[in-house]
Write a protein that holds these residues in place. Structure first.
Motif, PDB file in Angstrom:
ATOM      1  N   ALA A  24       0.839  -1.206   0.000  1.00 17.56           N
ATOM      2  CA  ALA A  24       0.000   0.000   0.000  1.00 17.56           C
ATOM      3  C   ALA A  24       0.874   1.256   0.000  1.00 17.56           C
ATOM      4  O   ALA A  24       0.615   2.207  -0.758  1.00 17.56           O
ATOM      5  N   LEU A  25       1.908   1.271   0.825  1.00 17.40           N
ATOM      6  CA  LEU A  25       2.812   2.418   0.888  1.00 17.40           C
ATOM      7  C   LEU A  25       3.502   2.645  -0.453  1.00 17.40           C
ATOM      8  O   LEU A  25       3.619   3.784  -0.920  1.00 17.40           O
ATOM      9  N   HIS A  26       3.941   1.563  -1.091  1.00 15.77           N
ATOM     10  CA  HIS A  26       4.583   1.656  -2.411  1.00 15.77           C
ATOM     11  C   HIS A  26       3.638   2.294  -3.436  1.00 15.77           C
ATOM     12  O   HIS A  26       4.038   3.190  -4.189  1.00 15.77           O
ATOM     13  N   ILE A  27       2.401   1.845  -3.457  1.00 17.19           N
ATOM     14  CA  ILE A  27       1.431   2.375  -4.420  1.00 17.19           C
ATOM     15  C   ILE A  27       1.116   3.838  -4.119  1.00 17.19           C
ATOM     16  O   ILE A  27       1.050   4.665  -5.034  1.00 17.19           O
ATOM     17  N   LEU A  28       0.951   4.183  -2.842  1.00 18.29           N
ATOM     18  CA  LEU A  28       0.706   5.586  -2.472  1.00 18.29           C
ATOM     19  C   LEU A  28       1.882   6.464  -2.905  1.00 18.29           C
ATOM     20  O   LEU A  28       1.675   7.549  -3.474  1.00 18.29           O
ATOM     21  N   ARG A  29       3.116   6.002  -2.647  1.00 18.09           N
ATOM     22  CA  ARG A  29       4.302   6.781  -3.034  1.00 18.09           C
ATOM     23  C   ARG A  29       4.383   6.935  -4.546  1.00 18.09           C
ATOM     24  O   ARG A  29       4.673   8.027  -5.054  1.00 18.09           O
ATOM     25  N   LYS A  30       4.127   5.858  -5.267  1.00 23.23           N
ATOM     26  CA  LYS A  30       4.242   5.887  -6.726  1.00 23.23           C
ATOM     27  C   LYS A  30       3.227   6.849  -7.355  1.00 23.23           C
ATOM     28  O   LYS A  30       3.523   7.508  -8.338  1.00 23.23           O
ATOM     29  N   HIS A  31       2.045   6.919  -6.771  1.00 21.72           N
ATOM     30  CA  HIS A  31       0.995   7.788  -7.314  1.00 21.72           C
ATOM     31  C   HIS A  31       0.938   9.136  -6.606  1.00 21.72           C
ATOM     32  O   HIS A  31      -0.012   9.891  -6.794  1.00 21.72           O
ATOM     33  N   ASN A  32       1.969   9.413  -5.792  1.00 23.84           N
ATOM     34  CA  ASN A  32       2.096  10.693  -5.104  1.00 23.84           C
ATOM     35  C   ASN A  32       0.815  11.070  -4.350  1.00 23.84           C
ATOM     36  O   ASN A  32       0.358  12.197  -4.413  1.00 23.84           O
ATOM     37  N   THR A  33       0.251  10.090  -3.659  1.00 27.05           N
ATOM     38  CA  THR A  33      -0.965  10.299  -2.881  1.00 27.05           C
ATOM     39  C   THR A  33      -0.596  10.308  -1.411  1.00 27.05           C
ATOM     40  O   THR A  33       0.127   9.435  -0.944  1.00 27.05           O
ATOM     41  N   LYS A  34      -1.086  11.291  -0.689  1.00 27.95           N
ATOM     42  CA  LYS A  34      -0.809  11.395   0.743  1.00 27.95           C
ATOM     43  C   LYS A  34      -1.988  10.829   1.513  1.00 27.95           C
ATOM     44  O   LYS A  34      -3.111  11.309   1.394  1.00 27.95           O
ATOM     45  N   ALA A  35      -1.712   9.795   2.292  1.00 29.42           N
ATOM     46  CA  ALA A  35      -2.757   9.170   3.100  1.00 29.42           C
ATOM     47  C   ALA A  35      -2.115   8.482   4.292  1.00 29.42           C
ATOM     48  O   ALA A  35      -0.951   8.083   4.244  1.00 29.42           O
ATOM     49  N   SER A  36      -2.882   8.371   5.354  1.00 29.03           N
ATOM     50  CA  SER A  36      -2.462   7.606   6.529  1.00 29.03           C
ATOM     51  C   SER A  36      -2.980   6.190   6.357  1.00 29.03           C
ATOM     52  O   SER A  36      -4.140   6.001   5.985  1.00 29.03           O
ATOM     53  N   ILE A  37      -2.137   5.213   6.636  1.00 25.70           N
ATOM     54  CA  ILE A  37      -2.581   3.830   6.537  1.00 25.70           C
ATOM     55  C   ILE A  37      -2.328   3.117   7.862  1.00 25.70           C
ATOM     56  O   ILE A  37      -1.357   3.402   8.558  1.00 25.70           O
ATOM     57  N   ILE A  38      -3.228   2.230   8.176  1.00 20.63           N
ATOM     58  CA  ILE A  38      -3.112   1.402   9.373  1.00 20.63           C
ATOM     59  C   ILE A  38      -3.962   0.159   9.145  1.00 20.63           C
ATOM     60  O   ILE A  38      -4.861   0.173   8.295  1.00 20.63           O
ATOM     61  N   PHE A  39      -3.684  -0.883   9.884  1.00 22.05           N
ATOM     62  CA  PHE A  39      -4.525  -2.076   9.793  1.00 22.05           C
ATOM     63  C   PHE A  39      -5.549  -2.035  10.907  1.00 22.05           C
ATOM     64  O   PHE A  39      -5.204  -1.843  12.066  1.00 22.05           O
ATOM     65  N   LYS A  40      -6.802  -2.195  10.513  1.00 19.07           N
ATOM     66  CA  LYS A  40      -7.914  -2.097  11.444  1.00 19.07           C
ATOM     67  C   LYS A  40      -8.180  -3.413  12.162  1.00 19.07           C
ATOM     68  O   LYS A  40      -8.546  -3.420  13.327  1.00 19.07           O
ATOM     69  N   ASP A  41      -8.047  -4.517  11.474  1.00 14.94           N
ATOM     70  CA  ASP A  41      -8.168  -5.816  12.125  1.00 14.94           C
ATOM     71  C   ASP A  41      -7.283  -6.829  11.421  1.00 14.94           C
ATOM     72  O   ASP A  41      -6.701  -6.550  10.380  1.00 14.94           O
ATOM     73  N   PHE A  42      -7.197  -8.002  12.036  1.00 21.91           N
ATOM     74  CA  PHE A  42      -6.207  -8.981  11.619  1.00 21.91           C
ATOM     75  C   PHE A  42      -6.776 -10.372  11.873  1.00 21.91           C
ATOM     76  O   PHE A  42      -7.168 -10.689  12.989  1.00 21.91           O
ATOM     77  N   LYS A  43      -6.830 -11.180  10.817  1.00 21.21           N
ATOM     78  CA  LYS A  43      -7.271 -12.570  10.951  1.00 21.21           C
ATOM     79  C   LYS A  43      -6.163 -13.455  10.404  1.00 21.21           C
ATOM     80  O   LYS A  43      -5.626 -13.187   9.337  1.00 21.21           O
TER      81      LYS A  43
END
Length: 168
Positions: A78-97
């Motif tokens: 996700a970070l790679h794609i955000l960086r490549k498309h020059n998009t600023k966003a906060s990312i976190i994982f909400k849950d985990f299975k």
């Protein structure tokens, strides 16, 4: 410095970026020393070695390290794609299975192939400016011991929110 980094092969360059970033942001992730084996807009493969840092008392990978590897694979894609498309966003994982299927008794590879799904999610987030939650799938394998047979599967809900300076 940039010229030197750009001269490195992509997986090595991305591994250095991951290690630098995790040293300052997520020290536990830095401690297990993940490496980027393969990365493109569609998928990522992250490896974590089995060593004194990652091994439990049964000489297999500790489940917390498996969780960290899955977190790294989904989050770094996700970070790679955000960086490549020059998009600023906060990312976190909400849950985990997680489903732990076999013992991970060697170097473990974590693969996430949800790049297009993440890209579509980023487009939707840009369109409506709201937080977006989406599940991403990660599969862990130990090719030296079990071939392509998974040792664990993970579903993490990726939560992305536009940054305050989003769209400026």
């Amino acid at each position: 410095m940039n010229a030197l980094l750009n001269a490195l092969p992509s997986p090595m360059r991305e591994t250095l970026f991951l290690r630098f970033w995790s040293f300052f942001k997520v020290r536990t992730l830095n401690f297990v020393q993940p490496s980027i084996e393969d990365l493109n807009d569609e998928e990522i493969t992250v490896s974590v070695p089995l060593n004194w840092r990652t091994r439990n008392h049964l000489n297999c990978m500790y489940f917390g390290v498996l969780a960290a590897g899955a977190d790294c694979a989904g989050g770094f894609l996700a970070l790679h794609i955000l960086r490549k498309h020059n998009t600023k966003a906060s990312i976190i994982f909400k849950d985990f299975k997680a489903n732990f299927l076999k013992r991970a008794e060697g170097k473990t590879y974590f693969k996430c192939q949800d790049g297009q799904k993440i890209l579509d999610g980023i487009a939707a987030m840009e369109e409506n400016g709201e937080r977006l939650n989406m599940p991403v799938e990660i599969v862990a394998t130990v090719p030296d011991k079990t071939g392509d047979e998974p040792v664990a599967t993970f579903t993490l809900t990726l939560s992305m929110k536009p940054s305050k300076n989003f769209g400026t």
